[in-house]
Design a protein around this motif. Structure first.
Motif, mmCIF file in Angstrom:
data_model
loop_
_atom_site.group_PDB
_atom_site.id
_atom_site.type_symbol
_atom_site.label_atom_id
_atom_site.label_comp_id
_atom_site.label_asym_id
_atom_site.label_seq_id
_atom_site.Cartn_x
_atom_site.Cartn_y
_atom_site.Cartn_z
ATOM 1 N N ALA A 48 12.133 2.253 -2.029
ATOM 2 C CA ALA A 48 12.405 2.677 -3.381
ATOM 3 C C ALA A 48 13.487 3.771 -3.344
ATOM 4 O O ALA A 48 14.397 3.648 -4.418
ATOM 5 N N PRO A 49 13.607 4.677 -2.671
ATOM 6 C CA PRO A 49 14.574 5.659 -2.577
ATOM 7 C C PRO A 49 16.003 4.829 -2.378
ATOM 8 O O PRO A 49 16.965 5.486 -2.951
ATOM 9 N N LEU A 50 16.057 3.932 -1.602
ATOM 10 C CA LEU A 50 17.278 3.341 -1.474
ATOM 11 C C LEU A 50 18.051 2.735 -2.999
ATOM 12 O O LEU A 50 18.997 2.984 -3.024
ATOM 13 N N SER A 51 17.109 1.974 -3.694
ATOM 14 C CA SER A 51 17.539 1.793 -4.876
ATOM 15 C C SER A 51 17.904 2.775 -5.745
ATOM 16 O O SER A 51 19.029 2.648 -6.656
ATOM 17 N N ALA A 72 9.741 10.629 -2.685
ATOM 18 C CA ALA A 72 10.956 10.939 -2.571
ATOM 19 C C ALA A 72 11.488 11.482 -3.863
ATOM 20 O O ALA A 72 12.363 12.326 -3.954
ATOM 21 N N ASP A 73 10.824 10.786 -4.829
ATOM 22 C CA ASP A 73 11.388 11.528 -6.330
ATOM 23 C C ASP A 73 10.894 13.123 -6.540
ATOM 24 O O ASP A 73 11.810 13.727 -7.100
ATOM 25 N N ARG A 74 9.743 13.390 -5.923
ATOM 26 C CA ARG A 74 9.126 14.708 -6.129
ATOM 27 C C ARG A 74 9.988 15.689 -5.394
ATOM 28 O O ARG A 74 10.432 16.984 -5.786
ATOM 29 N N TRP A 75 10.304 15.315 -4.193
ATOM 30 C CA TRP A 75 11.038 16.385 -3.352
ATOM 31 C C TRP A 75 12.555 16.377 -3.463
ATOM 32 O O TRP A 75 13.076 16.664 -2.824
ATOM 33 N N ASN A 76 13.005 15.138 -4.221
ATOM 34 C CA ASN A 76 14.442 14.943 -4.317
ATOM 35 C C ASN A 76 15.117 14.687 -2.989
ATOM 36 O O ASN A 76 16.294 15.520 -2.851
ATOM 37 N N MET A 77 14.737 13.919 -2.210
ATOM 38 C CA MET A 77 15.262 13.556 -0.868
ATOM 39 C C MET A 77 15.347 12.089 -0.634
ATOM 40 O O MET A 77 14.678 11.770 0.427
ATOM 41 N N ARG A 78 15.788 11.479 -1.445
ATOM 42 C CA ARG A 78 16.174 10.222 -1.459
ATOM 43 C C ARG A 78 16.957 9.750 -0.010
ATOM 44 O O ARG A 78 16.685 8.846 0.567
ATOM 45 N N ALA A 79 18.017 10.312 0.162
ATOM 46 C CA ALA A 79 18.995 10.143 1.427
ATOM 47 C C ALA A 79 18.190 10.260 2.778
ATOM 48 O O ALA A 79 18.224 9.684 3.446
ATOM 49 N N GLN A 80 17.312 11.502 2.797
ATOM 50 C CA GLN A 80 16.487 11.651 3.850
ATOM 51 C C GLN A 80 15.609 10.647 4.190
ATOM 52 O O GLN A 80 15.119 10.167 5.152
ATOM 53 N N PHE A 81 14.759 10.234 3.045
ATOM 54 C CA PHE A 81 13.902 9.202 3.059
ATOM 55 C C PHE A 81 14.506 7.756 3.622
ATOM 56 O O PHE A 81 13.631 7.073 4.154
ATOM 57 N N VAL A 82 15.628 7.548 2.961
ATOM 58 C CA VAL A 82 16.104 6.133 3.460
ATOM 59 C C VAL A 82 16.747 6.353 5.119
ATOM 60 O O VAL A 82 16.468 5.443 5.558
ATOM 61 N N GLY A 105 8.406 1.875 7.891
ATOM 62 C CA GLY A 105 9.852 2.166 7.666
ATOM 63 C C GLY A 105 10.294 1.772 6.499
ATOM 64 O O GLY A 105 10.872 2.581 5.775
ATOM 65 N N GLN A 106 10.351 0.608 5.886
ATOM 66 C CA GLN A 106 10.713 0.075 5.006
ATOM 67 C C GLN A 106 10.121 0.288 3.623
ATOM 68 O O GLN A 106 10.812 0.529 2.756
ATOM 69 N N ALA A 107 8.785 0.773 3.716
ATOM 70 C CA ALA A 107 8.120 1.323 2.790
ATOM 71 C C ALA A 107 8.622 2.790 2.247
ATOM 72 O O ALA A 107 8.594 3.159 1.341
ATOM 73 N N ILE A 108 8.833 3.372 3.324
ATOM 74 C CA ILE A 108 9.642 4.642 3.316
ATOM 75 C C ILE A 108 11.012 4.707 2.541
ATOM 76 O O ILE A 108 11.349 5.275 1.506
ATOM 77 N N LEU A 114 0.961 -1.219 0.122
ATOM 78 C CA LEU A 114 0.209 0.041 -0.081
ATOM 79 C C LEU A 114 0.952 1.374 0.099
ATOM 80 O O LEU A 114 0.499 2.455 -0.599
ATOM 81 N N LEU A 115 2.153 1.112 0.683
ATOM 82 C CA LEU A 115 2.657 2.327 0.928
ATOM 83 C C LEU A 115 3.871 2.649 0.165
ATOM 84 O O LEU A 115 4.502 3.903 -0.110
ATOM 85 N N VAL A 116 4.718 1.793 -0.496
ATOM 86 C CA VAL A 116 5.672 2.018 -1.415
ATOM 87 C C VAL A 116 5.492 2.883 -2.476
ATOM 88 O O VAL A 116 6.233 3.731 -2.851
ATOM 89 N N PRO A 117 4.503 2.596 -3.429
ATOM 90 C CA PRO A 117 4.357 3.628 -4.401
ATOM 91 C C PRO A 117 4.306 5.018 -4.062
ATOM 92 O O PRO A 117 4.812 6.223 -4.448
ATOM 93 N N PHE A 118 3.409 5.160 -2.868
ATOM 94 C CA PHE A 118 3.177 6.652 -2.544
ATOM 95 C C PHE A 118 4.586 7.352 -1.975
ATOM 96 O O PHE A 118 5.104 8.442 -2.329
ATOM 97 N N PHE A 119 5.312 6.521 -1.088
ATOM 98 C CA PHE A 119 6.729 7.230 -0.363
ATOM 99 C C PHE A 119 7.780 7.327 -1.533
ATOM 100 O O PHE A 119 8.457 8.097 -2.012
ATOM 101 N N ALA A 120 7.519 6.512 -2.790
ATOM 102 C CA ALA A 120 8.623 6.425 -3.852
ATOM 103 C C ALA A 120 8.201 7.736 -4.568
ATOM 104 O O ALA A 120 9.349 8.489 -5.052
ATOM 105 N N SER A 121 7.046 8.100 -4.818
ATOM 106 C CA SER A 121 6.808 9.218 -5.815
ATOM 107 C C SER A 121 7.062 10.300 -4.913
ATOM 108 O O SER A 121 7.741 11.411 -5.194
#
Length: 661
Positions: A575-578, A525-535, A569-572, A516-523
């Motif tokens: 995707a940004p980790l990869s 992280a990409d939109r805000w360009n904050m992958r490291a913070q999300f990881v 936590g892992q849903a957040i 349920l949550l992976v697509p939401f948090f992946a989008s």
């Protein structure tokens, strides 16, 4: 998802769920009709055998009031039969002479408030043995049956959606959806080219006719572009750029081609087979384990699981070239056959060594299927289509993780663990058959080169940002996942007296959160360009979720909350980790390929998988469940904070370098 797929999916699910609801009501009604007479028959059997035993004591001349230990004996019978509420010996006047704690000192009232069967003691019949049925037990059986039926309905609905998805991917349904997507984009003024669909039907022919007209338009546009470029006419070039931006001329729709879906069904069914074992595997290993000098029982239990994960970790990097040479389809079928052999062997072995060897065979099959399916997606897509193709690949695994544990738990309770292993083997056989039927017999093989070039390993891990990402985020994330979901929680649920079905329901929490949550948090992280913070935030939340057990590690609700926090936590972070791997890998020398970077990243992840049972087994034997999960969670949280500090320091240093120079 197109409206056609939505409507068809809704229609299929409506019919299916309606049929399942009717069948469920009939099943429950039938169970209620059968249950009460069966419970009374069992109570009569217990009463008869106990009364006969007491009667033999009386025949030997022992007075009824001198039967020592009778209360304790009746209490043990009650504890062994949860469907009974009390057992009591009554005198001629109805007074309770002996009885379990439920009736001690309560006279005759306590034995007349619930359904009771009686049996005369001895030949005189002045004393009787009364056995009371527990009405709450029947209600509990029915409610548990409803829960199991609801889970079966849910899983059936999900599998039906999978079948609809596969059906849309090729053939008539794929052609219909292809026409719908073309007409929808043309209506919006989007004239990009679409991936080809199967043209064997009238719908496919219509889609091909549309593609031919769009193709001629694109060819005309390309010819104009060439002529304008030859003349270096800036005004005309700007006009053509406007046409391209407005109508998408010269571009194609970026989507995975239809043939990618061919691997989804065999992959899903095979992964479902492995997921069936999640609720009971540690418990089953525990029953087979024998003491090993110098090793704790918990560590011994972790060894077969660790062997499985080590084989998967080591085999996957080596199997890529094999699947390229032999063919993805043949290798996937071979992997399914190995899985069939491994699960069937797991069902018949009777010792820990035999089970470990059987799991190693299953691990080879797992690695072969995984690499073959992933390679098939890579072969069928180009760089622009790779994300959508891999999304299909990953979603099949996530859905299998959602459906497998609850069904595996129900099967283990109903037909036993060996029988469930055989069912898993049957799923592997179905995967082999689906690969034979769905995947193309031969396809263009794209020689990718080795996924891992070992000479680059040192140069990659010597990059501080990548090393921090690999060893402070990727590896701990897999350690905590495997330790919690695959090892600690099943063992703790068994220690709490939960059934395998209950454990399976508990293990649904994590994949539900992920799906349920992976697509939401992946989008995000990409939109805000904050992958490291999300990881970092995901790792911190996953780690801190372990401290929920402070509210009661011996209760199911805190364990459920812990799994929910882990899933959140892992849903957040997943995707940004990869994505962050590729982002940080750009700073490496250009001769280090992206496939090598990701290959080493996956190897580090799989090493974390293998370490999960070992870490959990060592800590569990020394500290117990609650302390173990808090230690692992605290380590995860510290690693996440250290990663964030490292990345922040590296970026600050880069910003300051020009000023210092």
């Amino acid at each position: 998802m197109s409206s056609l797929r939505v409507r068809l999916s809704a229609a299929v699910l409506a019919v299916l769920v309606a049929a399942l609801v009717v069948l469920s009501f009939q099943t429950v009604n039938r169970a209620e009709v059968i249950l009460e007479p069966e419970l009374k028959r069992k109570a009569l059997t217990v009463a008869g055998s106990t009364a006969s035993l007491i009667g033999r004591a009386l025949e030997l001349g022992i007075p009824l009031d001198r039967l020592q230990g009778l209360d304790g004996y009746l209490q043990r019978i009650l504890e062994a039969n949860p469907d009974l509420s009390f057992i009591a010996v009554r005198g001629a006047d109805g007074a309770v002479l002996y009885g379990t704690q439920a009736v001690q000192g309560n006279g005759t009232a306590a034995v007349t408030e619930v359904p009771t069967v009686t049996m005369a003691i001895g030949g005189g019949g002045s004393q009787v043995l009364a056995v009371g049925l527990d009405p709450a037990y029947a209600r509990q059986v029915v409610s548990t049956l409803w829960i199991d039926l609801a889970i079966v309905m849910f899983v059936t609905a999900v599998i039906a959606l999978e079948l609809v998805y596969v059906g849309f991917g090729a053939g008539l349904y794929g052609a219909i959806e292809g026409i719908e997507s073309r007409l929808k984009t043309i209506r919006k003024g989007d004239l990009r080219l679409h991936p080809a669909v199967e043209a064997g039907s009238e719908f496919g022919g219509f889609a091909r006719a549309l593609d031919e007209r769009l193709g001629r338009l694109h060819e005309t546009y390309a010819a104009l572009r060439r002529r304008v470029n030859e003349r270096s006419d800036q005004v005309a070039q700007q006009a053509l750029d406007l046409l391209r931006g407005r109508f998408g001329l010269g571009e194609g729709v970026i989507a995975a081609p239809a043939q990618v879906v061919a691997v989804r069904a065999p992959l899903f069914v095979f992964m479902l087979a492995e997921e069936l074992t999640r609720p009971f595997l540690p418990v089953y290993i525990k029953t087979l384990a024998t003491p090993v000098p110098g090793l704790s029982p918990e560590l011994v239990v972790s060894l077969p699981m660790m062997a499985f994960l080590i084989v998967v970790a080591l085999a996957q990097p080596l199997l890529g070239a094999l699947t390229e040479r032999v063919g993805r389809r043949h290798c996937l079928m071979a992997g399914a056959a190995l899985g069939l052999a491994g699960y069937c062997a797991s069902a018949v072995v009777g010792d820990l060594i035999g089970l470990t060897l059987a799991r190693v065979v299953s691990a080879l099959g797992f690695a072969l299927v995984f690499v073959s399916a992933q390679g098939f997606v890579i072969d069928a897509t180009d760089v622009r289509q790779r994300s959508s193709g891999m999304a299909m690949f990953i979603s099949a695994i996530l859905v299998a993780g959602l459906c497998g544990p609850p069904i595996g738990g129900i099967l283990a309770d109903r037909i036993g663990i060996p029988g469930t292993f055989l069912v898993a083997g049957l799923f592997c056989a179905c995967s082999l058959l689906l690969a034979f039927l769905c995947m193309p017999a031969s396809s263009a093989r794209r020689m990718q080169g080795p996924a891992i070039r070992w000479r680059d390993f040192g140069r990659i891990v010597s990059s501080l940002p990548l090393a921090a990402l690999f060893f402070l985020c990727a590896m701990p994330a897999k350690i905590i996942l495997v330790a919690f979901c695959f090892f600690l929680v099943p063992l703790q649920m068994e220690a709490l007296g939960a059934t395998q079905a209950t454990t399976g329901r508990m293990l649904m929490i994590y994949p539900i959160a992920m799906v349920l949550l992976v697509p939401f948090f992946a989008s995000l992280a990409d939109r805000w360009n904050m992958r490291a913070q999300f990881v970092a935030a995901g790792g911190l939340i996953a780690g801190l979720s372990a401290f929920v057990v402070l509210f009661g590690g011996d209760e199911t609700l805190p364990i459920a909350a812990m799994l929910l926090g882990l899933g959140l936590g892992q849903a957040i972070s997943i995707a940004p980790l990869s994505g962050l791997v590729g982002e940080l890998g750009r700073d490496l020398p250009r001769d280090i390929s992206e496939s090598t970077i990701y290959g080493i990243f996956r190897l580090v992840e799989r090493t974390g998988n293998a370490l999960g049972p070992l870490v959990a087994g060592v800590l569990l034997g020394a500290y117990g469940f609650s302390t173990t999960v808090m230690i692992i969670g605290a380590a995860m949280a510290v690693c996440a904070l250290t990663f964030l500090a490292t990345i922040g320091l590296m970026r600050t240093t880069k910003l300051e370098l020009p000023a210092g120079g």
